[in-house]
Motif scaffolding. Structure first.
Motif, PDB file in Angstrom:
ATOM      1  N   ASP A  15      48.659  34.730  28.815  1.00  0.00           N
ATOM      2  CA  ASP A  15      49.278  35.256  30.137  1.00  0.00           C
ATOM      3  C   ASP A  15      48.401  34.766  31.199  1.00  0.00           C
ATOM      4  O   ASP A  15      46.984  34.971  30.862  1.00  0.00           O
ATOM      5  CB  ASP A  15      49.582  36.685  30.095  1.00  0.00           C
ATOM      6  CG  ASP A  15      50.511  37.288  29.073  1.00  0.00           C
ATOM      7  OD1 ASP A  15      49.798  38.011  28.276  1.00  0.00           O
ATOM      8  OD2 ASP A  15      51.519  36.759  28.990  1.00  0.00           O
ATOM      9  N   LEU A  16      49.037  34.325  32.321  1.00  0.00           N
ATOM     10  CA  LEU A  16      48.049  34.200  33.457  1.00  0.00           C
ATOM     11  C   LEU A  16      47.945  35.499  34.043  1.00  0.00           C
ATOM     12  O   LEU A  16      48.774  35.996  34.548  1.00  0.00           O
ATOM     13  CB  LEU A  16      48.824  33.309  34.438  1.00  0.00           C
ATOM     14  CG  LEU A  16      48.021  32.614  35.885  1.00  0.00           C
ATOM     15  CD1 LEU A  16      46.575  32.077  35.420  1.00  0.00           C
ATOM     16  CD2 LEU A  16      48.911  32.029  36.551  1.00  0.00           C
ATOM     17  N   ILE A  17      46.466  35.963  34.423  1.00  0.00           N
ATOM     18  CA  ILE A  17      46.286  37.299  34.961  1.00  0.00           C
ATOM     19  C   ILE A  17      45.511  37.036  36.075  1.00  0.00           C
ATOM     20  O   ILE A  17      45.125  38.084  36.673  1.00  0.00           O
ATOM     21  CB  ILE A  17      45.503  38.017  33.803  1.00  0.00           C
ATOM     22  CG1 ILE A  17      43.969  37.166  33.408  1.00  0.00           C
ATOM     23  CG2 ILE A  17      46.213  38.368  32.494  1.00  0.00           C
ATOM     24  CD1 ILE A  17      43.069  37.942  32.442  1.00  0.00           C
ATOM     25  N   GLY A  18      45.310  36.137  36.507  1.00  0.00           N
ATOM     26  CA  GLY A  18      44.663  35.729  37.985  1.00  0.00           C
ATOM     27  C   GLY A  18      44.383  34.359  38.337  1.00  0.00           C
ATOM     28  O   GLY A  18      44.301  33.322  37.342  1.00  0.00           O
ATOM     29  N   ARG A  19      44.421  34.281  39.491  1.00  0.00           N
ATOM     30  CA  ARG A  19      44.382  32.697  40.295  1.00  0.00           C
ATOM     31  C   ARG A  19      43.554  33.005  41.538  1.00  0.00           C
ATOM     32  O   ARG A  19      43.769  33.933  42.389  1.00  0.00           O
ATOM     33  CB  ARG A  19      45.758  32.183  40.442  1.00  0.00           C
ATOM     34  CG  ARG A  19      45.686  30.672  41.073  1.00  0.00           C
ATOM     35  CD  ARG A  19      47.140  30.274  41.578  1.00  0.00           C
ATOM     36  NE  ARG A  19      47.581  29.616  40.196  1.00  0.00           N
ATOM     37  CZ  ARG A  19      48.825  29.972  39.756  1.00  0.00           C
ATOM     38  NH1 ARG A  19      49.565  31.067  40.408  1.00  0.00           N
ATOM     39  NH2 ARG A  19      49.578  29.615  38.361  1.00  0.00           N
ATOM     40  N   GLY A  20      42.532  32.067  41.848  1.00  0.00           N
ATOM     41  CA  GLY A  20      42.028  32.155  43.023  1.00  0.00           C
ATOM     42  C   GLY A  20      41.491  30.581  43.410  1.00  0.00           C
ATOM     43  O   GLY A  20      41.951  29.701  42.884  1.00  0.00           O
ATOM     44  N   GLY A  21      40.532  30.353  44.461  1.00  0.00           N
ATOM     45  CA  GLY A  21      39.936  29.109  44.916  1.00  0.00           C
ATOM     46  C   GLY A  21      39.245  28.666  43.648  1.00  0.00           C
ATOM     47  O   GLY A  21      39.611  27.292  43.891  1.00  0.00           O
ATOM     48  N   MET A  22      38.762  29.279  42.731  1.00  0.00           N
ATOM     49  CA  MET A  22      38.052  28.376  41.651  1.00  0.00           C
ATOM     50  C   MET A  22      39.060  27.806  40.571  1.00  0.00           C
ATOM     51  O   MET A  22      38.506  27.021  39.935  1.00  0.00           O
ATOM     52  CB  MET A  22      36.912  29.406  41.334  1.00  0.00           C
ATOM     53  CG  MET A  22      35.864  29.749  42.293  1.00  0.00           C
ATOM     54  SD  MET A  22      34.768  28.190  42.540  1.00  0.00           S
ATOM     55  CE  MET A  22      34.176  28.241  40.548  1.00  0.00           C
ATOM     56  N   GLY A  23      40.239  28.662  40.459  1.00  0.00           N
ATOM     57  CA  GLY A  23      40.861  28.048  39.283  1.00  0.00           C
ATOM     58  C   GLY A  23      41.821  29.327  38.746  1.00  0.00           C
ATOM     59  O   GLY A  23      42.195  30.415  39.412  1.00  0.00           O
ATOM     60  N   GLU A  24      41.905  29.466  37.459  1.00  0.00           N
ATOM     61  CA  GLU A  24      43.002  30.347  36.811  1.00  0.00           C
ATOM     62  C   GLU A  24      42.135  31.296  35.796  1.00  0.00           C
ATOM     63  O   GLU A  24      41.246  30.719  35.171  1.00  0.00           O
ATOM     64  CB  GLU A  24      44.079  29.825  36.204  1.00  0.00           C
ATOM     65  CG  GLU A  24      44.814  28.967  37.308  1.00  0.00           C
ATOM     66  CD  GLU A  24      46.144  28.171  36.559  1.00  0.00           C
ATOM     67  OE1 GLU A  24      46.024  27.990  35.453  1.00  0.00           O
ATOM     68  OE2 GLU A  24      47.208  27.946  37.417  1.00  0.00           O
ATOM     69  N   VAL A  25      42.636  32.476  35.432  1.00  0.00           N
ATOM     70  CA  VAL A  25      42.083  33.211  34.482  1.00  0.00           C
ATOM     71  C   VAL A  25      43.217  33.556  33.537  1.00  0.00           C
ATOM     72  O   VAL A  25      44.301  33.973  34.045  1.00  0.00           O
ATOM     73  CB  VAL A  25      41.451  34.505  34.843  1.00  0.00           C
ATOM     74  CG1 VAL A  25      40.917  35.365  33.827  1.00  0.00           C
ATOM     75  CG2 VAL A  25      40.323  34.209  35.851  1.00  0.00           C
ATOM     76  N   TRP A  26      43.015  33.398  32.213  1.00  0.00           N
ATOM     77  CA  TRP A  26      44.026  33.644  31.134  1.00  0.00           C
ATOM     78  C   TRP A  26      43.668  34.867  30.217  1.00  0.00           C
ATOM     79  O   TRP A  26      42.594  34.680  29.924  1.00  0.00           O
ATOM     80  CB  TRP A  26      44.533  32.298  30.503  1.00  0.00           C
ATOM     81  CG  TRP A  26      45.290  31.262  31.481  1.00  0.00           C
ATOM     82  CD1 TRP A  26      44.712  30.410  32.383  1.00  0.00           C
ATOM     83  CD2 TRP A  26      46.745  30.997  31.336  1.00  0.00           C
ATOM     84  NE1 TRP A  26      45.473  29.578  33.081  1.00  0.00           N
ATOM     85  CE2 TRP A  26      46.854  29.955  32.352  1.00  0.00           C
ATOM     86  CE3 TRP A  26      47.728  31.630  30.678  1.00  0.00           C
ATOM     87  CZ2 TRP A  26      48.126  29.353  32.575  1.00  0.00           C
ATOM     88  CZ3 TRP A  26      49.132  30.981  30.981  1.00  0.00           C
ATOM     89  CH2 TRP A  26      49.261  29.916  32.027  1.00  0.00           C
ATOM     90  N   ARG A  27      44.604  35.692  29.773  1.00  0.00           N
ATOM     91  CA  ARG A  27      44.466  36.495  28.725  1.00  0.00           C
ATOM     92  C   ARG A  27      44.786  35.368  27.517  1.00  0.00           C
ATOM     93  O   ARG A  27      45.815  34.785  27.435  1.00  0.00           O
ATOM     94  CB  ARG A  27      45.520  37.678  28.580  1.00  0.00           C
ATOM     95  CG  ARG A  27      45.133  38.379  27.539  1.00  0.00           C
ATOM     96  CD  ARG A  27      45.976  39.815  27.881  1.00  0.00           C
ATOM     97  NE  ARG A  27      47.343  39.452  27.658  1.00  0.00           N
ATOM     98  CZ  ARG A  27      48.121  39.541  26.575  1.00  0.00           C
ATOM     99  NH1 ARG A  27      47.477  39.789  25.363  1.00  0.00           N
ATOM    100  NH2 ARG A  27      49.344  39.041  26.512  1.00  0.00           N
ATOM    101  N   ALA A  28      43.592  35.342  26.570  1.00  0.00           N
ATOM    102  CA  ALA A  28      44.060  34.529  25.450  1.00  0.00           C
ATOM    103  C   ALA A  28      43.779  35.035  24.079  1.00  0.00           C
ATOM    104  O   ALA A  28      43.114  36.256  24.074  1.00  0.00           O
ATOM    105  CB  ALA A  28      42.942  33.229  25.740  1.00  0.00           C
ATOM    106  N   ARG A  29      43.813  34.663  22.993  1.00  0.00           N
ATOM    107  CA  ARG A  29      43.673  35.052  21.795  1.00  0.00           C
ATOM    108  C   ARG A  29      42.609  34.060  21.143  1.00  0.00           C
ATOM    109  O   ARG A  29      42.973  32.929  20.942  1.00  0.00           O
ATOM    110  CB  ARG A  29      45.001  35.271  20.731  1.00  0.00           C
ATOM    111  CG  ARG A  29      44.438  35.771  19.495  1.00  0.00           C
ATOM    112  CD  ARG A  29      45.746  36.255  18.752  1.00  0.00           C
ATOM    113  NE  ARG A  29      46.571  35.155  18.327  1.00  0.00           N
ATOM    114  CZ  ARG A  29      47.761  35.123  18.954  1.00  0.00           C
ATOM    115  NH1 ARG A  29      48.241  35.743  19.723  1.00  0.00           N
ATOM    116  NH2 ARG A  29      48.516  34.020  18.649  1.00  0.00           N
ATOM    117  N   ASP A  30      41.350  34.467  20.592  1.00  0.00           N
ATOM    118  CA  ASP A  30      40.682  33.622  19.904  1.00  0.00           C
ATOM    119  C   ASP A  30      41.037  33.620  18.477  1.00  0.00           C
ATOM    120  O   ASP A  30      40.825  34.723  17.765  1.00  0.00           O
ATOM    121  CB  ASP A  30      39.290  34.201  19.939  1.00  0.00           C
ATOM    122  CG  ASP A  30      38.018  33.504  19.201  1.00  0.00           C
ATOM    123  OD1 ASP A  30      36.857  33.879  19.625  1.00  0.00           O
ATOM    124  OD2 ASP A  30      38.331  32.517  18.461  1.00  0.00           O
TER     125      ASP A  30
END
Length: 741
Positions: A15-30
Motif C-alpha cells: 500500500d502507498l502510505i505517503g508521498r512527498g517531494g522526495m518520493g513515495e513511502v510504501w507499506r511492504a512485506r519482506d
C-alpha cells in the motif's frame, strides 16, 4: 515503482502510505523474513544529470544509508536495507504504527497538544538527538512530519541523511543566489538560511520550532510568505509561547526561547543538557501571561513609557513570565496577542469600573481557533475561514474589548477573507474600520495600521475605484519611505502594488517604468531570483502585455517560469501561474494552437498537484476554452465554459468574479453560435451580479452592460440597445469625473 510490486525479489509493495517531494513511502512485506516494513522510494534521477554526477550521488546515497542503518536507538527509525532497483534508490525501514506530529496536530484540529505530552515528546526527541549527535550525525530537516509518536507512546525521529540527499539531487527548492536549501521554511535555523555551515545546534533550533508549534498550535513565525518566514527566523524575536498558551510552564517556555536563539552559541550546548532542563521543567509551575503593549517608538528609552493604546489607560500589567520581555509582533503575522491587563485600584468613591482580567483558558481557546481560521485560509477554504474569524472576532470583542489588538487581528482576517471571496464592498468597510481602530490604538505609523491601510487600497482597486486606491497606496508609501527607507521590503511591496494600480488607471507607461524600477531594486536588495523579485518581473511582463508588447511579455513570463521551476520547483503554484500567463501571451499573439497545447499540459499538472476543482485548475481550463473559441471550435468552447462555470459556482460561489468571467465566456460562445437570445440571458445575469457586487459604475459592470446592448442589437432591438449604450456612457463619464476629484 509501484507497478513492479516486488523489489530485488524480496520486498513486495502493498500500500502507498505517503508521498512527498522526495518520493513515495510504501507499506511492504519482506518476503525473506516474513515481516512488514516501510520502503521509501526516492524520485528517479532527472535525465539532465550527467553520468559522473549520478555516480557520485549513488555513492553518497550508499554512504548516507549505511550511516542511517548503523544508528541504534529507540528514538531513531531503524533502517534495515537499501539499494537501487530499475534506476530508483530505495530505503527499507521499520514500519511505524503511529502518527507523525503534523498529523497529530491535524487530528487535534490545529489545537496544541496536552502540556504533559509536549514535554514527554521533547524529552524523547532530545534523548534521540543526544545519541545521534554523539555519532557526529546532524539531521538537518527536523520537523513535525519527521517525528512519529507510536501507539505505545514511543517517539521516533525519521529520515536521517535524507534531507542532505534531497539537496544534492535537487528535489529541494532553493533560495536564489544564496545556495541555501529551502527545506521546510517554518523549521529552518538562521545559519541554514544564511548558507553557513550547520552543526548539531541547528537541529536544536529546529526542535525549538517543533516544540513551539505542538505547544501553541502554530510555528513561531506563522506567515503566508516563505521569505517572510525566513526573515522572521533570521531577524525577529519569537513571541513567548505563553502569550499563545498561558498555562505552559515558565521553565518550558524559557527552554523553547533558548532553543530559538538566533546565535548558535546562545542555545543549549547540546541535546544532553537540553534533556536535563526538560526533566526539570516537568515539575515547574505554570506561567503568568506576558502583557504586550503597542510597539514603542525608536527614540523611547523606556518601552514601558510613551504611547500606549488608549484602552490601557488606567491599567497596569500583570506579572511577566520569567525571562520574557516586551516583544513586537510582525504585522498580521497570524499570531494573536494575549496580553492580560488588570485595572489599577480605583480611588475611594471614584466610581471607576474595574476591568477584570480575562480567563487565560478562554484567551487560549480563542487563540487556537484564530489559528484554525488561518489554517483554513492557507488551504484555500476562504468561506470557512471567514466564518471562524467572524465568530472569534465577536468573542474577542466581548472578552477583551473591541479595540484590543487580538480583536483587531481577527477583524483584519475577516476583511481578508471577504476580499478573497468576491465580497469586495464588505471587505472595504471592514478594512476601513480596522485601519481606523489600529491608527487610534497603535498609531498611524505602526506596521499593522499600514498593513490595513494598504489592504484597503487593494480592495478599492478590486472595486474599480483606482484613483482612491492610488491615493491610498501613495499615502502608505510616503510613510514607509520615511520610516523604513526606499529599499525596505515593505516599501518595495507597496511600490509594487502602486505599479499594478497605475495600469488600472490607464497609465501604462508609468506602470511599466515603476514595475521595472521595483524589479531592479528587489534584484539588488533581495537577489535576482528571489520570489519577490520574480513577482515584480511578472508584473513587468503584465505591463508589457498591456502596452501590446506581447513578444516581450511572453519572453519575460517564460524566463520567470524557468527561474521559478529551478528555485521553487516545477509544481510550485507561482511556477504554474507564470506558465498560465505565457499561455495568455501566446493567445494574444495569435498562436492559439500553441496556447492550447500549453493549457492542456498545465491543466494536467494543476489537476495532479492541486486537484480538478481547485480555482487555479479551473482558471487554466478557462484559458483552454478561450483558445478553443479563437480557433473557431465554438461548440467545444461552449461545453468547456459551461462546465467550468458550473464548477466555479460550486467551489467559489455564483457571484465570485471568476464565476462571472466564466458565465460571460458562455455568453460569448452562444453569440458566436448565433444563439443571441440565450446569450442575452447570460450577459444580463453577469451584468446584474456585477452591479450588485461591484456597483453600477464599476468598469466590469459597464463592460457587461455594453455586452448586453450588443446582444440587443443582434436581436434587432435597436432602440433598447441605444438607450443602454447611452446609460453606460453617462455612468462611465460620472465615474471618470469622480476619479479626477
Amino acid at each position: 515503482m509501484g507497478e513492479t510490486r516486488l523489489i530485488q525479489g524480496r520486498y513486495r509493495l502493498l500500500d502507498l502510505i505517503g508521498r512527498g517531494g522526495m518520493g513515495e513511502v510504501w507499506r511492504a512485506r519482506d518476503e525473506s523474513l516474513g515481516r512488514q516494513v516501510a520502503v521509501k522510494c526516492l524520485k528517479p534521477l532527472a535525465p539532465h544529470h550527467d553520468p559522473s554526477f549520478t555516480r557520485v550521488l549513488r555513492e553518497r546515497f550508499r554512504r548516507e544509508a549505511r550511516v542511517a542503518a548503523a544508528l541504534s536507538h529507540r528514538g531513531v527509525t531503524v533502517v534495515h536495507d537499501f539499494g537501487e532497483y530499475d534506476g530508483v534508490l530505495y530505503l527499507v525501514m521499520e514500519l511505524l504504527e503511529g502518527r507523525d506530529l503534523s498529523r497529530l496536530l491535524e487530528d487535534n484540529k490545529g489545537h496544541p497538544l496536552p502540556v504533559d505530552d509536549v514535554i514527554d515528546i521533547a524529552e524523547q526527541v532530545a534523548a534521540a538527538l543526544a545519541y545521534t549527535h554523539r555519532q557526529g550525525i546532524v539531521h538537518r530537516d527536523l520537523k513535525p512530519a519527521n517525528i512519529v509518536r507510536l501507539t505505545d507512546g514511543t517517539v521516533k525521529i525519521c529520515d536521517f541523511g535524507i534531507a542532505r540527499l534531497g539537496h544534492d539531487i535537487g528535489f529541494t527548492a532553493r533560495l536564489t543566489g544564496t545556495g541555501v536549501a529551502m527545506g521546510t521554511p517554518h523549521y529552518m535555523s538562521p545559519e541554514q538560511i544564511g548558507g553557513t555551515e550547520v552543526d548539531e545546534r541547528s537541529d536544536l533550533y529546529s526542535l525549538g520550532c517543533v516544540l513551539y508549534e505542538i505547544a501553541t498550535g502554530a510555528p513561531p513565525f506563522d506567515l503566508d510568505d516563505a521569505w517572510a518566514i525566513l526573515i522572521g527566523h533570521r531577524d525577529t524575536p519569537p513571541r513567548p509561547p505563553c502569550e499563545h498558551r498561558p498555562e505552559l510552564p515558565v521553565g518550558f517556555e524559557r527552554i523553547v526561547l533558548d532553543l530559538l536563539a538566533k546565535q548558535p552559541g546562545e542555545r543549549p550546548c547540546d541535546a544532553g543538557e537540553l534533556g536535563h532542563r526538560l526533566a526539570a521543567a516537568r515539575t515547574a509551575s505554570g506561567s503568568v501571561p506576558t502583557a504586550v503593549t503597542g510597539r514603542p517608538r525608536p527614540d523611547e528609552a523606556d518601552p514601558r513609557e510613551g504611547h500606549l493604546p488608549s484602552w490601557t489607560r488606567g491599567m497596569t500589567t500583570g506579572h511577566k513570565a520569567a525571562g520574557a520581555g516586551l516583544h513586537t509582533v510582525p504585522p498580521d503575522a497570524g499570531a494573536a496577542l494575549t496580553g492580560a491587563w488588570t485595572a489599577r485600584p480605583a480611588a475611594a468613591g471614584a466610581g471607576v469600573a474595574v476591568l477584570s482580567r480575562p480567563s487565560p483558558a478562554a484567551v487560549a481557546v480563542l487563540t487556537a481557533r484564530h489559528h484554525e481560521g488561518l489554517g483554513l485560509a492557507r488551504r484555500g477554504h476562504w468561506a470557512q475561514a471567514g466564518e471562524v474569524h467572524q465568530a472569534v472576532a465577536a468573542e474577542r470583542a466581548a472578552l477583551l474589548g473591541p479595540d484590543h489588538p487580538d480583536t483587531l487581528a481577527s477583524r483584519y482576517e475577516v476583511a481578508f477573507t471577504l476580499s478573497r471571496t468576491g465580497r469586495a464592498a464588505d471587505a472595504l468597510s471592514a478594512y476601513t474600520d480596522v485601519a481606523a481602530a489600529r491608527e487610534r490604538v497603535l498609531g498611524p505609523e505602526h506596521p499593522d495600521t499600514l498593513a490595513a491601510r494598504q489592504e484597503t487600497a487593494y480592495v478599492l482597486g478590486q472595486l474599480g475605484r483606482h484613483f482612491e486606491a492610488h491615493q491610498g497606496y501613495t499615502s502608505v508609501l510616503a510613510t514607509r519611505m520615511r520610516v523604513l527607507g526606499p529599499d525596505h521590503p515593505d516599501t518595495l511591496r507597496c511600490r509594487h502594488n502602486l505599479a499594478f494600480n497605475l495600469s488600472r488607471l490607464g497609465r501604462l507607461e508609468d506602470s511599466y517604468r515603476m514595475a521595472h524600477d521595483v524589479a531592479a531594486a528587489r534584484a539588488r536588495v533581495l537577489g535576482p531570483e528571489h520570489p519577490d523579485t520574480l513577482v515584480t518581473r511578472y508584473e513587468v511582463a503584465y505591463a508589457l502585455g498591456q502596452l501590446g508588447r506581447w513578444e516581450e511579455a511572453l519572453h519575460t513570463y517564460r524566463e520567470v517560469a524557468e527561474v521559478r521551476a529551478r528555485t521553487l520547483g516545477p509544481d510550485h503554484p507561482d511556477t504554474l501561474a507564470a506558465r498560465y500567463e505565457a499561455g495568455i501571451s501566446l493567445g494574444r499573439l495569435g498562436r492559439s494552437a500553441d496556447a492550447l497545447l500549453l493549457y492542456r499540459d498545465l491543466i494536467e499538472d494543476r489537476t495532479r498537484v492541486q486537484g480538478a476543482a481547485h480555482p487555479e485548475t479551473l482558471r487554466a481550463r478557462h484559458g483552454l476554452g478561450v483558445n478553443l473559441g479563437r480557433l473557431g471550435r465554438w461548440e467545444e468552447a461552449l461545453a468547456e465554459a459551461r462546465d467550468v462555470c458550473a464548477q466555479r459556482v460550486r467551489v467559489l460561489g455564483a457571484e465570485h468574479p471568476d464565476t462571472l468571467v466564466s458565465r460571460r465566456e458562455v455568453a460569448v460562445a452562444l453569440g458566436w453560435l448565433a444563439r443571441w437570445a440565450d446569450a442575452l440571458t447570460e450577459y444580463r445575469r453577469v451584468a446584474t451580479a456585477r452591479e450588485r457586487v461591484l456597483g453600477p459604475d464599476h468598469p466590469d459592470t459597464l463592460a457587461s452592460r455594453n455586452d448586453e446592448a450588443h446582444c440587443l442589437e443582434q436581436l434587432g432591438r435597436g432602440a433598447e440597445a441605444v438607450e443602454l449604450y447611452r446609460r453606460v456612457a453617462v455612468l462611465r463619464q460620472q465615474h471618470a469625473s469622480d476619479g479626477r476629484l
